[in-house]
Write a protein that holds these residues in place. Structure first.
Motif, mmCIF file in Angstrom:
data_model
loop_
_atom_site.group_PDB
_atom_site.id
_atom_site.type_symbol
_atom_site.label_atom_id
_atom_site.label_comp_id
_atom_site.label_asym_id
_atom_site.label_seq_id
_atom_site.Cartn_x
_atom_site.Cartn_y
_atom_site.Cartn_z
ATOM 1 N N GLN A 1 9.632 6.770 8.631
ATOM 2 C CA GLN A 1 8.794 6.900 7.433
ATOM 3 C C GLN A 1 7.463 6.184 7.682
ATOM 4 O OE1 GLN A 1 9.549 4.157 4.186
ATOM 5 N NE2 GLN A 1 10.238 5.868 2.973
ATOM 6 N N PHE B 1 4.618 5.256 6.082
ATOM 7 C CA PHE B 1 3.881 4.999 4.840
ATOM 8 C C PHE B 1 3.033 3.731 4.965
ATOM 9 C CE2 PHE B 1 7.053 7.140 1.616
ATOM 10 C CZ PHE B 1 6.838 8.353 2.228
ATOM 11 N N SER B 2 3.701 2.571 5.202
ATOM 12 C CA SER B 2 3.007 1.271 5.153
ATOM 13 C C SER B 2 1.956 1.151 6.247
ATOM 14 C CB SER B 2 4.005 0.129 5.313
ATOM 15 O OG SER B 2 4.993 0.203 4.331
ATOM 16 N N GLY C 1 0.769 -1.872 1.723
ATOM 17 C CA GLY C 1 2.225 -1.859 1.743
ATOM 18 C C GLY C 1 2.709 -1.615 0.330
ATOM 19 N N SER C 2 2.570 -2.649 -0.522
ATOM 20 C CA SER C 2 2.893 -2.456 -1.948
ATOM 21 C C SER C 2 1.998 -1.375 -2.526
ATOM 22 C CB SER C 2 2.638 -3.747 -2.723
ATOM 23 O OG SER C 2 3.482 -4.757 -2.242
ATOM 24 N N TRP D 1 5.549 -1.621 10.219
ATOM 25 C CA TRP D 1 6.877 -1.793 9.618
ATOM 26 C C TRP D 1 7.710 -0.521 9.773
ATOM 27 C CZ3 TRP D 1 8.692 -6.129 7.046
ATOM 28 C CH2 TRP D 1 7.765 -6.977 6.425
ATOM 29 N N THR E 1 10.421 1.496 10.544
ATOM 30 C CA THR E 1 11.795 1.397 11.024
ATOM 31 C C THR E 1 12.131 2.607 11.886
ATOM 32 O OG1 THR E 1 12.360 0.278 8.976
ATOM 33 C CG2 THR E 1 14.204 1.116 10.274
ATOM 34 N N PHE F 1 11.676 -2.602 13.668
ATOM 35 C CA PHE F 1 10.361 -2.137 13.178
ATOM 36 C C PHE F 1 9.404 -1.869 14.324
ATOM 37 C CE2 PHE F 1 11.316 -5.651 10.094
ATOM 38 C CZ PHE F 1 11.848 -4.820 9.142
ATOM 39 N N ARG G 1 21.860 -7.886 5.630
ATOM 40 C CA ARG G 1 20.696 -8.054 4.750
ATOM 41 C C ARG G 1 21.100 -7.904 3.281
ATOM 42 N NH1 ARG G 1 16.376 -2.929 4.963
ATOM 43 N NH2 ARG G 1 16.993 -2.133 2.962
ATOM 44 N N THR H 1 8.618 -4.343 -3.036
ATOM 45 C CA THR H 1 9.025 -5.749 -3.241
ATOM 46 C C THR H 1 9.573 -5.962 -4.658
ATOM 47 O OG1 THR H 1 6.883 -6.435 -4.084
ATOM 48 C CG2 THR H 1 7.173 -6.528 -1.685
ATOM 49 N N GLU I 1 8.422 -7.915 -6.847
ATOM 50 C CA GLU I 1 7.313 -7.944 -7.824
ATOM 51 C C GLU I 1 6.940 -6.520 -8.231
ATOM 52 O OE1 GLU I 1 7.375 -9.724 -4.998
ATOM 53 O OE2 GLU I 1 7.666 -11.699 -5.913
ATOM 54 N N ASN J 1 7.044 -4.743 -11.847
ATOM 55 C CA ASN J 1 5.929 -3.991 -12.447
ATOM 56 C C ASN J 1 6.419 -2.628 -12.954
ATOM 57 O OD1 ASN J 1 4.031 -5.940 -12.017
ATOM 58 N ND2 ASN J 1 3.077 -4.969 -10.244
ATOM 59 N N GLU K 1 -1.105 -2.461 -15.291
ATOM 60 C CA GLU K 1 -2.001 -3.434 -14.648
ATOM 61 C C GLU K 1 -3.437 -2.960 -14.796
ATOM 62 O OE1 GLU K 1 -1.282 -5.710 -10.698
ATOM 63 O OE2 GLU K 1 -0.167 -3.841 -10.588
HETATM 64 C C1 LIG Z 1 13.602 -4.001 6.302
HETATM 65 C C2 LIG Z 1 12.288 -3.302 6.048
HETATM 66 C C3 LIG Z 1 12.145 -1.988 6.436
HETATM 67 C C4 LIG Z 1 10.923 -1.334 6.214
HETATM 68 N N1 LIG Z 1 10.804 -0.056 6.672
HETATM 69 C C5 LIG Z 1 9.655 0.608 6.474
HETATM 70 C C6 LIG Z 1 9.489 1.933 6.982
HETATM 71 O O1 LIG Z 1 10.380 2.472 7.651
HETATM 72 N N2 LIG Z 1 8.332 2.581 6.737
HETATM 73 C C7 LIG Z 1 7.320 2.028 6.033
HETATM 74 O O2 LIG Z 1 6.317 2.697 5.820
HETATM 75 N N3 LIG Z 1 7.409 0.743 5.569
HETATM 76 C C8 LIG Z 1 8.558 0.028 5.771
HETATM 77 N N4 LIG Z 1 8.677 -1.273 5.308
HETATM 78 C C9 LIG Z 1 7.520 -1.887 4.692
HETATM 79 C C10 LIG Z 1 7.663 -2.183 3.206
HETATM 80 O O3 LIG Z 1 7.650 -0.991 2.445
HETATM 81 C C11 LIG Z 1 6.501 -3.115 2.822
HETATM 82 O O4 LIG Z 1 6.670 -4.303 3.560
HETATM 83 C C12 LIG Z 1 6.491 -3.439 1.363
HETATM 84 O O5 LIG Z 1 6.149 -2.304 0.591
HETATM 85 C C13 LIG Z 1 5.506 -4.589 1.043
HETATM 86 O O6 LIG Z 1 4.244 -4.343 1.591
HETATM 87 P P1 LIG Z 1 3.480 -5.452 2.457
HETATM 88 O O7 LIG Z 1 4.429 -5.972 3.473
HETATM 89 O O8 LIG Z 1 2.188 -4.865 2.903
HETATM 90 O O9 LIG Z 1 3.201 -6.663 1.440
HETATM 91 P P2 LIG Z 1 1.990 -6.772 0.421
HETATM 92 O O10 LIG Z 1 1.831 -5.495 -0.301
HETATM 93 O O11 LIG Z 1 0.816 -7.293 1.148
HETATM 94 O O12 LIG Z 1 2.545 -7.853 -0.578
HETATM 95 C C14 LIG Z 1 2.442 -9.278 -0.356
HETATM 96 C C15 LIG Z 1 2.977 -9.983 -1.587
HETATM 97 O O13 LIG Z 1 2.144 -9.684 -2.731
HETATM 98 C C16 LIG Z 1 2.932 -9.173 -3.795
HETATM 99 N N5 LIG Z 1 2.205 -8.123 -4.517
HETATM 100 C C17 LIG Z 1 1.498 -7.100 -3.976
HETATM 101 N N6 LIG Z 1 0.989 -6.310 -4.940
HETATM 102 C C18 LIG Z 1 1.389 -6.846 -6.125
HETATM 103 C C19 LIG Z 1 1.182 -6.469 -7.489
HETATM 104 N N7 LIG Z 1 0.470 -5.386 -7.816
HETATM 105 N N8 LIG Z 1 1.757 -7.243 -8.447
HETATM 106 C C20 LIG Z 1 2.485 -8.356 -8.115
HETATM 107 N N9 LIG Z 1 2.702 -8.756 -6.829
HETATM 108 C C21 LIG Z 1 2.170 -8.009 -5.859
HETATM 109 C C22 LIG Z 1 4.158 -8.583 -3.123
HETATM 110 O O14 LIG Z 1 5.264 -8.524 -4.000
HETATM 111 C C23 LIG Z 1 4.402 -9.552 -1.980
HETATM 112 O O15 LIG Z 1 5.120 -10.673 -2.417
HETATM 113 C C24 LIG Z 1 9.842 -1.986 5.562
HETATM 114 C C25 LIG Z 1 9.997 -3.325 5.185
HETATM 115 C C26 LIG Z 1 11.188 -3.986 5.441
HETATM 116 C C27 LIG Z 1 11.308 -5.435 5.058
#
Ligand SMILES: Cc1cc2nc3c(=O)[nH]c(=O)nc-3n(C[C@H](O)[C@H](O)[C@H](O)COP(=O)(O)OP(=O)(O)OC[C@H]3O[C@@H](n4cnc5c(N)ncnc54)[C@H](O)[C@@H]3O)c2cc1C
Length: 418
Positions: free
Chosen positions: A111, A113-114, A119-120, A144, A146, A196, A270, A382, A384, A388, A400
Motif C-alpha cells: 500500500q 499511501f504514506s 502520513g496522518s 512505511w 509494509t 517496512f 503488536r 494514529t 489521535e 478526530n 478541525e
Molecule cells: C506497523 C505499521 C505499518 C504501516 N504500513 C503502512 C503501509 O503499508 N503503507 C503506508 O502507506 N503506510 C503504512 N504505515 C504508515 C502509517 O499509516 C502512518 O505512520 C500513520 O498514518 C501516521 O503517519 P506519520 O507516521 O507520518 O505521522 P504524522 O502524521 O507525522 O503524525 C505525528 C503525530 O502527530 C499526530 N497528529 C497528526 N495529525 C494530527 C491531527 N490532525 N490531530 C491530532 N494529532 C495529529 C499523530 O497522531 C502523531 O502522534 C504503517 C505504519 C505502521 C506503524
C-alpha cells in the motif's frame, strides 16, 4: 432469492470439501479449485469467485474447513485490502486480472499511501503522476510501505492535478512493483524485524487502464481501502501459524508463511498477546499478587467488551443496518488493549521482560510484545486521528479548522516540494 439456512450451507460445503479437499494437491492448484467453487470467498459476488452469501455464514463455512483440515484462500496481508478496493471500484478488466492471483496467494501487494510529509494527512500526498504520451509517469517517494520488498503490485495514491483542492487532485493506481523506476529500501524497526520500506519512484510507468475509478477520484478509493484496514480486513489480527499436518498443500502453506508472510511474523505481538496474560500469571505465580490480579481483570474486561462491541458491529452489518459508532471504536479499542496488555505483561515478568531472544521469558516473545505494541496506535491511522474521526463523524462535533481543503493544492503551505 431466499438465503439458505446455516444448516443447509454446512451440509453443502461439507459435501463439497469431502469430495474435493486433498492435501496432496499443490497449494495454488487447490486454491484455484476453491475459487472456482465459490467456497473460498462465499460472500463475494458469484461473478467473481464467490456465492453472494451473507457474511454472517462465513464463520460456519470456516468451521467446516477447520473440521476437515482444509486450507482456505490466501487471506493475510495487503492483498485483502487490494481485493476489497478492486471489488468496490475496479473495472472488470482489473477484477479479471488481479482477484484470482490474490486468492491463490500467487500475487502479493503493498500500500503506497504514506510519504515523508504526509502520513496522518495522507491526502497531502505530493508523489505525482503525469499523463505523458499514452501512459502515466510517476515520480516521488513513499515510506512505511509494509512488504514492498515482496510485493508484485502496489496500491498507489498520487497527485494528478495540482490546481484542484487537496482531496480532489488525487488519483489511485495499481502499479507494477517489479519495473525499472521502482526502488525499494528496507528499514529496520526497533523490534528487529524489517517489514517496512522506503519506495522511490522515478519515471515509473502505469498504463492508463490501471487507474482505479476515474482521474481525480483517488480520495474516495483511498477511503475504501482505509475503511477496510481500520476494520481489520487485512486479516492479520488473527493470522497465526500453519498446521503441522503432512501433505504437499500443507508443506507449501508452511513455506508461504515462512517467506511471503514473514514481514507479518510479529503482528500477533503488536496486538499485545492478551491470550498469554493469564497463563503467564499462573506460571510465574504473579496471579497471587492482588494488584496484578486487578490489572489483569481490567485488561480482560476491556478485551471482552471490545470483542462484544465488534460482534455487535458485525451483527448490524449482517442484518443490513447502517453502521453505528462501533466500527469507528474498534481500531482505537485495539490500540488501548495492546498498550494495557504490554503494561500487564511487564508487571507479570518484571525486569526480565527486557530480555530478548531465548534468554527472555516465553522465548523473547514478551520483549517482542513491548517493542511491537507502539505500532498498533500508528498503523492505519494514529489514535489521535481515530479520535478526530469519532469526534467529527460519530459525535458530530465541529471539524478541525482549516481552509486547506478549499484552495488549489499548489497554494497550500507544506514542508515538502512536489
Ligand atoms: C506497523 C505499521 C505499518 C504501516 N504500513 C503502512 C503501509 O503499508 N503503507 C503506508 O502507506 N503506510 C503504512 N504505515 C504508515 C502509517 O499509516 C502512518 O505512520 C500513520 O498514518 C501516521 O503517519 P506519520 O507516521 O507520518 O505521522 P504524522 O502524521 O507525522 O503524525 C505525528 C503525530 O502527530 C499526530 N497528529 C497528526 N495529525 C494530527 C491531527 N490532525 N490531530 C491530532 N494529532 C495529529 C499523530 O497522531 C502523531 O502522534 C504503517 C505504519 C505502521 C506503524
Amino acid at each position: 432469492m431466499t438465503t439458505p439456512t446455516e444448516a443447509a450451507i454446512r451440509t453443502e460445503v461439507r459435501a463439497w470439501l469431502e469430495a474435493n479437499w486433498r492435501p496432496d494437491l499443490g497449494l495454488v492448484e487447490w486454491r484455484q479449485k476453491l475459487a472456482t467453487s465459490g467456497w473460498g470467498v462465499p460472500h463475494w459476488p458469484t461473478a467473481w469467485h464467490g456465492r453472494d452469501l451473507p457474511e454472517a455464514l462465513n464463520a460456519a463455512i470456516e468451521d467446516e474447513f477447520t473440521r476437515i483440515g482444509a486450507i482456505g484462500v490466501a487471506k493475510a496481508g495487503i492483498r485483502t485490502l487490494a481485493a476489497a478496493t478492486i471489488l468496490a471500484h475496479g473495472t472488470d478488466l482489473q477484477k479479471q486480472k488481479y482477484l484470482l492471483p490474490i486468492l491463490t496467494g500467487e500475487d502479493t501487494w503493498c500500500q503506497l499511501f504514506s510519504e515523508p510529509g504526509s502520513g496522518s494527512d495522507v491526502a497531502g500526498a505530493v508523489t505525482r503522476a503525469d499523463f505523458r504520451g499514452n501512459q502515466w509517469v510517476v515520480n516521488g517517494q513513499k515510506v512505511w510501505t509494509t512488504s514492498a520488498h515482496k510485493a508484485h503490485w502496489g496500491l498507489l495514491l498520487a497527485r494528478t492535478d495540482w490546481d484542484q483542492p487537496k482531496h480532489r487532485g488525487l488519483s489511485y493506481f495499481i502499479i507494477d512493483m517489479k519495473q525499472p523506476g521502482v526502488t525499494v529500501h528496507p528499514l529496520r524497526q526497533m523490534n528487529g524485524h524489517a517489514s517496512f520500506n522506503q519506495v522511490f519512484l522515478t519515471d515509473a510507468v502505469v498504463p492508463p487502464e490501471m487507474i482505479v475509478s476515474t482521474v481525480g477520484d483517488g480520495w474516495t478509493v483511498t477511503t475504501t481501502t482505509l475503511m477496510h484496514e481500520r476494520r481489520g480486513a487485512d486479516g492479520l489480527r488473527s493470522w497465526g501459524q500453519g498446521s503441522d499436518h503432512p501433505g504437499r498443500a500443507y508443506d507449501e502453506e508452511r513455506a508461504e508463511i515462512a517467506t511471503t508472510m514473514e514481514p507479518y511474523r510479529w503482528y500477533p505481538q503488536r496486538a499485545g498477546r492478551v491470550d498469554l496474560v493469564l497463563p503467564r500469571a499462573v506460571e510465574t505465580g504473579a496471579i497471587h499478587n492482588p494488584a496484578t490480579r486487578q490489572e489483569i481483570a481490567k485488561l480482560l474486561i476491556l478485551a471482552k467488551s471490545a470483542e462484544w462491541t465488534a460482534r455487535r458491529a458485525r451483527a448490524a452489518k449482517e442484518q443490513g443496518r447502517p453502521q453505528g459508532p462501533e466500527g469507528s471504536l474498534g481500531k482505537l479499542a485495539s490500540s488501548l488493549i495492546a498498550r494495557a496488555a504490554a503494561r500487564v505483561h511487564t508487571q507479570i515478568s518484571g525486569a526480565s521482560a527486557l530480555l530478548a531472544g531465548a534468554d527472555g521469558p516465553h522465548d523473547g516473545i514478551i520483549a517482542e510484545i513491548l517493542l511491537s505494541v507502539p505500532a498498533t496506535s500508528i498503523a492505519g491511522g494514529t489514535d489521535e486521528i481515530q479520535r478526530n474521526i469519532i469526534a467529527e463523524r460519530v459525535l458530530k462535533m465541529p471539524r478541525e479548522a482549516s481552509d486547506d481543503s478549499k484552495k488549489p493544492f499548489r497554494d497550500v503551505p507544506r514542508n515538502t516540494v512536489g
